[in-house]
Each structure stands twice: as structure tokens, then as C-alpha cells.
Design a protein around this motif. Sequence first.
Motif: not given
Length: 279
Positions: A60-78
Motif C-alpha cells: 500500500l505504501t508503494w502504491l502511494g496509499i496513506t491511511w489515517d489513524g491506527p490500523v485495526r486488526r480484527q483479532s484484537d477485538h474478539l
Amino acid sequence: MFRTRFAPSPTGPLHLGHAFSAWCAHDAARAAGGEFLLRIDDLDQSRARTHWEQQIYEDLTWLGITWDGPVRRQSDHLDDYAEALRKLEARGLTYACACSRRDIEQAADAPQEGVPTFGPDGRIYPGTCRTLALPQTDAHCIRLDMAKACTVGLPKSFHETGQSRHGTHALEAQTLLRSVGDVVLARRSMAAAYHLAVVLDDSQTQISHVIRGKDLFDATPIHVLLQSLLGLSTPEYHHHDLVRDDAGKRLAKRDDARAIAKYRADGLTPQDLRTMVGL
Ligand code: GLU
């Protein structure tokens, strides 16, 4: 606030179709002055791999895509998924199912004419365990009792802005019963199955616009129903066309030849890829 997301599963390399999807969501967020979030859909721990997750960030970084805020990982929300499941259970809208894949196939061996056998989740469950009140300890999975769920809270419609299905789509219990059936909400090996997890994720991250591939259009009525049952608001939906290979076949993750990393190694630029997917 316009907020959308890209939610890949870290189970293989991202390919051109993912790049297109990520760009669609990312560009829409930037054009609207809104936010673009990245979520890692890693609930299927038997297939999710850390190195694929790392590759997602790199690609994604190579594609020039930037994301806002922290990444949400589903496994952190069981715990969140478990709580939502309990709410549905408490309203009597779920049941424990002990059928194996093989049981389901055998039960579906004599299909009725004109009745679909496959829905958005594969084989439509014939309902064997629905009235058995099995204890959860015996269950392979927990299913939504679709008939009860529709009676309790099926919204009238949802709105779609994707080009090929643009407009308001009416929701009907009969259609959901026939073509979707009692979907899986959680498995013994997975705290939440796809439908329950995405609905919770999108709500908790306050996604206003879900932008994703057309292959998920048929799952949307299930999501809208779950949102209503859980008292969550429904976002706008936009299902974009899928990138196809030269033979018109949908790209799959195992299609390594189309992996973004491969194009990159071959010396192509992100702009070349944008052109290839028609952006
Ligand atoms: N994680 C899903 C996928 O890889 C996408 C989820 C969604 O956009 O609702 O296809």
C-alpha cells in the motif's frame, strides 16, 4: 464525516484487484476531505500470516496509499464480537449447530427444484439443527435463525451507489430465507465469522461509506439485517466492479502472477498499475 476503509485479509499477496479496491476507497476519502482507514481482517487464524500483513503495509505504501489513524486488526477485538453474539443469543435469534460440512452436503443432496442451493456463503444450510436446542459445547458453529431475525428486524431497504447496482434495494424476508439462509455468526475456531465481524468493525470505526468489490454485494443484505438487530446504523454502500484478467476471470489471491509485489519487482510504477486498472 466521510470515512471509509480498505479491509484486506492477510492470507496471500495483494493483487491488482486489491490495488483497485484500495484506490477506489482511498481516492474517494481524499476527494471528500474525509478519512481512509486500514483494517486487517485476520480472524481466520488458520490462514492469516504476519508476513502477508507486513506485505500489505509495504504494497500500500508503494502504491502511494496513506491511511489515517491506527490500523485495526480484527483479532484484537474478539471480546466485542463475543458481546454482540451474546446480544443476539439473548434475543433468541441464534442457535448452536453441530453439522459438519459433510452433513450439510448430504442433507442438501436432493435439492428442490427452483430452490437455490448456494448463497453468498456457499451451500445454504438446510436447517437441521435449528429446532434441536443443542448445547453450545456440542456446536461447530453458531447460526443466525434467519426467519426469526427477519421478523424481528429486517429493514425495508438499503442504498447502493456503485455504478452497476445504483439505487435503493428492497429487502424481503422470503428472498433472504431462500437465497441466504441461516448464516454462520461464529465458529468454534473463530470468534466471529465474516458478517458479524465486519458489521461490528464498520460500526465501531464509524465508517460512513463502505466501498468494496461487487463480489460482496450479495452479502450486504445480511450486514444491513445484523446492523438493525444490533441497533447499529447502516453506512452507504458502494460496490465497485472487479478487475478481471484478460480472459475475463476474476483475479484471485493465489494468482501470484498478478501480485503487486511482482509488478513492482518487474520495474512497473504505481502509475502503470493505475492505468492497467483503468484509473
Ligand atoms: N476482508 C474482506 C475481503 O478480504 C473484505 C471485507 C469487506 O470489505 O467487507 O474480501
